[in-house]
Design a protein around this motif. Structure first.
Motif, short mmCIF file in Angstrom:
data_model
loop_
_atom_site.label_atom_id
_atom_site.label_comp_id
_atom_site.label_asym_id
_atom_site.label_seq_id
_atom_site.Cartn_x
_atom_site.Cartn_y
_atom_site.Cartn_z
N GLY A 21 0.83 -1.21 0.00
CA GLY A 21 0.00 0.00 0.00
C GLY A 21 0.86 1.25 0.00
N GLN A 22 0.48 2.24 0.82
CA GLN A 22 1.21 3.51 0.87
C GLN A 22 2.33 3.51 1.91
OE1 GLN A 22 0.82 5.98 -1.39
NE2 GLN A 22 -0.50 4.44 -2.32
N ARG A 23 2.50 2.41 2.62
CA ARG A 23 3.54 2.34 3.65
C ARG A 23 4.93 2.40 3.01
NH1 ARG A 23 -0.37 -1.58 5.30
NH2 ARG A 23 0.73 -3.05 3.98
N PRO A 24 5.88 3.05 3.68
CA PRO A 24 7.24 3.05 3.15
C PRO A 24 7.85 1.66 3.27
CG PRO A 24 7.15 4.18 5.27
CD PRO A 24 5.74 3.84 4.90
N ALA A 25 8.68 1.30 2.31
CA ALA A 25 9.34 0.01 2.36
C ALA A 25 10.71 0.12 1.69
CB ALA A 25 8.50 -1.05 1.66
N LEU A 26 11.65 -0.59 2.25
CA LEU A 26 13.01 -0.65 1.71
C LEU A 26 13.38 -2.11 1.55
CD1 LEU A 26 15.76 0.66 0.98
CD2 LEU A 26 16.32 0.54 3.42
N PHE A 27 13.59 -2.53 0.31
CA PHE A 27 14.02 -3.89 0.02
C PHE A 27 15.55 -3.90 0.01
CE2 PHE A 27 9.78 -3.65 -1.64
CZ PHE A 27 9.23 -4.88 -1.33
N ILE A 28 16.13 -4.83 0.75
CA ILE A 28 17.59 -4.88 0.89
C ILE A 28 18.07 -6.27 0.51
CG2 ILE A 28 19.52 -4.66 2.49
CD1 ILE A 28 17.76 -2.91 4.25
N ALA A 29 19.18 -6.30 -0.23
CA ALA A 29 19.81 -7.58 -0.58
C ALA A 29 21.31 -7.35 -0.69
CB ALA A 29 19.25 -8.11 -1.89
N SER A 30 22.03 -8.46 -0.71
CA SER A 30 23.48 -8.42 -0.84
C SER A 30 23.91 -9.30 -2.00
CB SER A 30 24.13 -8.90 0.45
OG SER A 30 25.51 -9.10 0.27
N THR A 31 24.83 -8.81 -2.80
CA THR A 31 25.31 -9.61 -3.92
C THR A 31 26.06 -10.85 -3.45
OG1 THR A 31 27.34 -8.29 -4.04
CG2 THR A 31 25.51 -7.65 -5.50
N GLY A 32 26.56 -10.83 -2.22
CA GLY A 32 27.31 -11.96 -1.70
C GLY A 32 26.50 -12.92 -0.86
N ASP A 33 25.19 -12.82 -0.89
CA ASP A 33 24.34 -13.67 -0.05
C ASP A 33 24.30 -15.09 -0.62
OD1 ASP A 33 22.30 -14.94 1.37
OD2 ASP A 33 21.07 -13.15 1.46
N PRO A 34 24.81 -16.06 0.12
CA PRO A 34 24.78 -17.44 -0.37
C PRO A 34 23.43 -18.13 -0.15
CG PRO A 34 25.84 -17.38 1.76
CD PRO A 34 25.52 -15.95 1.39
N GLU A 35 22.54 -17.53 0.63
CA GLU A 35 21.26 -18.15 0.97
C GLU A 35 20.11 -17.67 0.08
OE1 GLU A 35 21.16 -20.56 3.26
OE2 GLU A 35 23.31 -20.25 3.54
N VAL A 36 20.06 -16.37 -0.16
CA VAL A 36 18.96 -15.78 -0.94
C VAL A 36 19.55 -14.99 -2.10
CG1 VAL A 36 16.95 -14.27 -0.87
CG2 VAL A 36 17.59 -15.58 1.17
N PRO A 37 19.34 -15.44 -3.33
CA PRO A 37 19.88 -14.70 -4.47
C PRO A 37 19.34 -13.26 -4.49
CG PRO A 37 19.01 -16.83 -5.16
CD PRO A 37 18.60 -16.64 -3.74
N HIS A 38 20.23 -12.31 -4.77
CA HIS A 38 19.80 -10.92 -4.73
C HIS A 38 18.76 -10.60 -5.81
CE1 HIS A 38 23.17 -10.70 -7.62
NE2 HIS A 38 22.50 -9.71 -8.14
N GLU A 39 18.65 -11.43 -6.82
CA GLU A 39 17.63 -11.23 -7.84
C GLU A 39 16.22 -11.31 -7.25
OE1 GLU A 39 21.35 -12.61 -9.76
OE2 GLU A 39 20.15 -13.44 -8.13
N ASN A 40 16.07 -12.02 -6.14
CA ASN A 40 14.76 -12.09 -5.47
C ASN A 40 14.27 -10.71 -5.06
OD1 ASN A 40 14.86 -14.81 -5.80
ND2 ASN A 40 14.87 -15.32 -3.63
N MET A 41 15.19 -9.83 -4.68
CA MET A 41 14.80 -8.48 -4.29
C MET A 41 14.09 -7.78 -5.46
SD MET A 41 17.07 -5.18 -3.13
CE MET A 41 17.87 -5.06 -4.73
#
Length: 127
Positions: free
Chosen positions: A43-63
């Motif tokens: 909705g109108q709530r502020p949101a910040l999606f954060i990822a790391s290129t070096g994350d071995p668990e969650v690919p940053h493309e998911n962001m």
């Protein structure tokens, strides 16, 4: 798990077991929880999606997949660092967050842009 070249059979077995464990922990409607759907519901709530290129668990493309589903006002930060791994904070300094100035500036920037003077006075009170 497929990113780690784990055999398909193991992946196929793992998925229902994780779902069962989640249902036992969080209730029967856990299967309705979907990250893309949650991003759509910001909705109108502020949101910040954060990822790391070096994350071995969650690919940053998911962001970017979540960001594509989120409202246009949502922000993102891709930390270009293999050093942080799965955790976004540099050197995993959870007790000394201020040492990671890039992290602090990113989070505080989001808060200032969305909450303005109220966050600045809170920061002064905490110092």
């Amino acid at each position: 798990m497929r990113n780690y070249k784990i055999p398909k059979l193991i992946c196929d077995i793992e998925r229902p077991l994780v779902r069962l464990a989640l249902q036992l922990s969080f209730g029967a409607k856990v299967h309705e929880i979907n990250p893309v759907k949650q991003a759509e519901n910001i909705g109108q709530r502020p949101a910040l999606f954060i990822a790391s290129t070096g994350d071995p668990e969650v690919p940053h493309e998911n962001m970017y997949r979540l960001l594509a589903a989120a409202p246009a006002h949502c922000e993102h930060w891709l930390r270009d660092s293999a050093d942080v791994g799965h955790f976004i904070m540099m050197n995993h300094e959870f007790e000394n967050v201020a040492l990671d100035t890039e992290y602090c500036e990113t989070i505080l920037g989001l808060l200032e842009r969305n909450f303005g003077q109220s966050i600045q006075s809170l920061i002064r009170d905490l110092q």
